[in-house]
Design an enzyme around this catalytic site. Structure first.
Site, PDB file in Angstrom:
ATOM      1  N   GLU A  88       0.844  -1.193   0.000  1.00 13.57           N
ATOM      2  CA  GLU A  88       0.000   0.000   0.000  1.00 13.57           C
ATOM      3  C   GLU A  88       0.881   1.246   0.000  1.00 13.57           C
ATOM      4  O   GLU A  88       1.888   1.304   0.726  1.00 13.57           O
ATOM      5  CB  GLU A  88      -0.867   0.004   1.266  1.00 13.57           C
ATOM      6  CG  GLU A  88      -1.820   1.183   1.336  1.00 13.57           C
ATOM      7  CD  GLU A  88      -2.647   1.231   2.620  1.00 13.57           C
ATOM      8  OE1 GLU A  88      -3.777   1.717   2.582  1.00 13.57           O
ATOM      9  OE2 GLU A  88      -2.155   0.763   3.671  1.00 13.57           O
ATOM     10  N   LYS A 187     -10.365   0.504  -1.533  1.00 11.97           N
ATOM     11  CA  LYS A 187     -10.363   0.238  -0.092  1.00 11.97           C
ATOM     12  C   LYS A 187     -11.689   0.640   0.563  1.00 11.97           C
ATOM     13  O   LYS A 187     -12.175   1.758   0.367  1.00 11.97           O
ATOM     14  CB  LYS A 187      -9.207   0.997   0.558  1.00 11.97           C
ATOM     15  CG  LYS A 187      -8.922   0.635   2.004  1.00 11.97           C
ATOM     16  CD  LYS A 187      -7.674   1.391   2.476  1.00 11.97           C
ATOM     17  CE  LYS A 187      -7.257   1.052   3.884  1.00 11.97           C
ATOM     18  NZ  LYS A 187      -6.069   1.856   4.297  1.00 11.97           N
ATOM     19  N   CYS A 220      -4.702  -3.222   4.023  1.00 12.55           N
ATOM     20  CA  CYS A 220      -4.333  -2.689   5.343  1.00 12.55           C
ATOM     21  C   CYS A 220      -5.429  -2.847   6.410  1.00 12.55           C
ATOM     22  O   CYS A 220      -5.721  -3.946   6.845  1.00 12.55           O
ATOM     23  CB  CYS A 220      -3.891  -1.232   5.194  1.00 12.55           C
ATOM     24  SG  CYS A 220      -2.895  -0.649   6.579  1.00 12.55           S
TER      25      CYS A 220
END
Ligand SMILES: *[C@@H]1O[C@H](CO)[C@@H](O)[C@H](O)[C@H]1NC(C)=O
Ligand SMILES: *[C@@H]1O[C@H](CO)[C@@H](O)[C@H](O)[C@H]1NC(C)=O
Ligand SMILES: *[C@@H]1O[C@H](CO)[C@@H](O)[C@H](O)[C@H]1NC(C)=O
Ligand SMILES: *[C@@H]1O[C@H](CO)[C@@H](O)[C@H](O)[C@H]1NC(C)=O
Ligand SMILES: *[C@@H]1O[C@H](CO)[C@@H](O)[C@H](O)[C@H]1NC(C)=O
Ligand SMILES: *[C@@H]1O[C@H](CO)[C@@H](O)[C@H](O)[C@H]1NC(C)=O
Ligand SMILES: *[C@@H]1O[C@H](CO)[C@@H](O)[C@H](O)[C@H]1NC(C)=O
Length: 517
Positions: A88, A187, A220
């Site tokens: 990321e 995301k 993440c």
């Protein structure tokens, strides 16, 4: 007919024949080196990466970092990797401008439905030079490439959403071996990333490969939530994942490799993790995890700043059988092999800046040499069975802790957690808990049992850690359904020193609340 009899049939003689023979050998060798659909494993590469360029110019930053990526793509391909994962924010670095100045830092990412190959076509505009370079690298090196990049999506204003005609997303992009974009994931669970937008409906993204494995992907902070990760494991039966992260490690339950291992184990899924590296901010940790078979390869150190990890990953990985006792000694590669490497670097671990969980509200008791005790936080109770042998190391203390409630992640995400664990402390004071130093205290028995009435709605992760910030490898994890509830026991299998954390860190999604400003 084997390839050997086929090549023997080529007559001896001229250089032309020899050249033909070599080509033939090469072609026939191909399926073996590239794993192929029939092999029982694939080869995965993940990169622990520090951006080689961070700066105030988006174009230059993306160009320099993507040129670094190309070198890793070449190295991984030379070692016959089928797929390589980058972290990321690796292309942009964490140092992006505010939303108003994101244009030159972001690219259009064509939908996989377009079957678009940036390397060879230009039918879609505003696709950046960076995506084109990476597409060409995937194509030239015949390897799947997973990157994370800032995406701009031109859109129609709709209420608060897309007010200025563009949305910015924190996006994973996957190229296949021809350089075509085969997956795009935006995301869902942003972590104080004010410049980025979420989609109207969360996207649940998978892609298929020519080696017969279907991957899911997420980013993440997503690892701590149901959507989209558990939609993929529990509702769609996906058991292989590519995961990009820039994780801020937090003691004592959520350091990077500890969390990656814990999720892969809990969901019994292969997890290929590439982590952004900047130790001074607490960003470090990448690995290749094989669910309940353990760790294939992992790293978490202050230096080096870059590392390419390559391991074979067994394809067969049945989704978790949630009622069986599973022993981690099925581990394909014993974890010790990494711990040795990492221990040489032990002093450097202190250079990784760790956040500390706020444990103020937890119930806790100091650990005794021998203790069998039920400890409760309101209705949530855990059984602790603890025994130590030999001298107690005076430099460290331990406590048993229990908690059931909400906590804050970042600035505005409230999330339900249910925790029972033994954690390390510096001294008698509860404020000193969350330390992670070496310890000569030997635990001979450590068995913690938690009972969950609503097990199907929670994610119960084994949170295990030693002083090198690696998971402790020798434990049993047993799930026993009874009377409409489920008891989970985590027990050490052999005497263990250097213990930092040992327990169950569960997410309880029913208490989650997000209040983004
Ligand atoms: C970024 O650098 C490029 C040269 O590499 C230059 O053309 C461009 O104007 C710079 N952009 C900004 C915003 O300074
Ligand atoms: C996108 O591409 C179009 C066509 O090439 C161009 O006119 C436009 O300026 C581009 N927009 C941005 C924001 O780069
Ligand atoms: C994902 O899971 C959540 C929680 O169970 C559910 O509400 C949602 O509908 C699922 N999404 C999809 C697309 O399956
Ligand atoms: C871990 O990755 C390194 C770097 O590619 C490699 O040399 C090593 O063999 C890998 N270890 C295992 C156990 O696969
Ligand atoms: C830690 O948690 C306690 C109780 O939940 C709270 O009162 C306190 O403000 C928190 N401390 C910090 C620094 O957030
Ligand atoms: C315990 O350790 C903390 C540092 O983590 C220190 O601030 C505190 O003074 C110590 N307390 C005692 C009683 O030694
Ligand atoms: C751990 O404790 C539980 C509950 O007391 C018990 O059922 C289980 O057998 C114990 N596990 C081990 C490995 O001792």
């Amino acid at each position: 007919m084997s390839w050997w009899t086929a090549t023997m049939a080529v007559p001896r003689g001229t250089w032309i024949n020899l050249g033909f023979l070599l080509i033939l050998l090469h072609l026939m060798h191909q399926p073996v080196t590239c794993a192929g659909d029939s092999a029982d494993y694939y080869t995965a590469a993940v990169v622990e990466f520090t951006p080689t360029h961070k700066g105030d110019n988006g174009t230059t930053t993306l160009r320099e970092n993507s040129l670094s990526y190309v070198k890793y793509i070449e190295q991984a391909s030379e070692q016959n990797a089928d797929i390589i994962v980058f972290p990321e924010d690796g292309l942009t670095s964490l140092y992006m401008p505010s939303r108003a100045h994101m244009d030159s830092w972001a690219t259009v990412v064509p939908s996989p439905l377009e079957n678009y190959i940036p390397c060879t076509e230009n039918r879609i505009s505003n696709v950046s030079e960076t995506l084109t370079r990476l597409s060409c690298a995937a194509r030239r090196n015949h390897i799947y490439v997973v990157v994370n990049i800032a995406e701009k999506e031109f859109c129609e204003p709709k209420g608060k959403r897309c007010a200025d005609g563009v949305s910015y997303h924190n996006t994973n992009v996957v190229f296949d071996r021809t350089g075509a974009i085969v997956a795009r994931y935006r995301k869902v669970n942003l972590y104080m990333e004010y410049r980025f937008d979420t989609t109207e409906e969360p996207e649940i993204v998978t892609f298929d490969t020519d080696f017969g494995v279907t991957f899911g992907t997420f980013i993440c902070f997503d690892i701590l939530f149901w959507v989209p990760a558990l939609n993929l494991t529990r509702m769609r039966g996906v058991s292989n994942f590519v995961y990009t992260t820039a994780w801020f490690s937090e003691a004592p339950f959520l350091t990077a490799v500890q969390t990656q291992f814990a999720w892969s184990f809990a969901e019994n899924a292969n997890l290929l993790v590439s982590g952004y590296h900047e130790a001074i901010n607490g960003n470090a940790g990448s690995g290749i995890y094989l669910g309940r078979k353990g760790i294939a390869n992992a790293t978490i150190t202050a230096s080096p700043l870059h590392r390419l990890l390559i391991s074979r990953v067994p394809k067969k990985n049945e989704p978790s059988k949630r009622t069986e006792e599973i022993l981690i000694d099925e581990t394909i590669v014993p974890l010790e092999s990494f711990a040795v490497v990492e221990k040489q670097l032990e002093e450097k671990l202190n250079l990784i800046h760790l956040l500390h969980d706020n444990l103020t509200a937890y119930e806790s008791v100091p650990l005794e040499v021998s203790m069998t005790k039920k400890l409760c936080y309101k209705d949530f109770c855990c059984d602790f069975d603890v025994r130590t042998s030999g001298p107690i190391d005076p430099r460290v203390n331990y406590r048993a802790v229990v908690y059931d409630g909400v906590r804050l992640y970042g600035a505005y995400v409230q999330a339900g957690v249910r925790v029972c664990a033994v954690i390390q402390c510096k001294n008698q004071s509860f404020n000193s808990c969350g330390s992670y130093q070496s310890s000569d205290t030997t635990f001979t028995t450590l068995n913690i049992t938690a009972t969950y009435p609503d097990y199907s709605n929670i994610l119960a992760m084994p949170s295990v850690l030693d002083h090198s910030l690696f998971p402790i490898e020798h434990f049993t994890y047993t799930e026993r359904p009874h009377d409409g509830q489920t008891s989970v026991s985590l027990a050490l299998k052999q005497p263990t020193r250097n213990l930092v954390t040992f327990g169950l860190y569960a997410r309880d999604f029913t208490k989650d609340k997000e209040d983004r400003p």
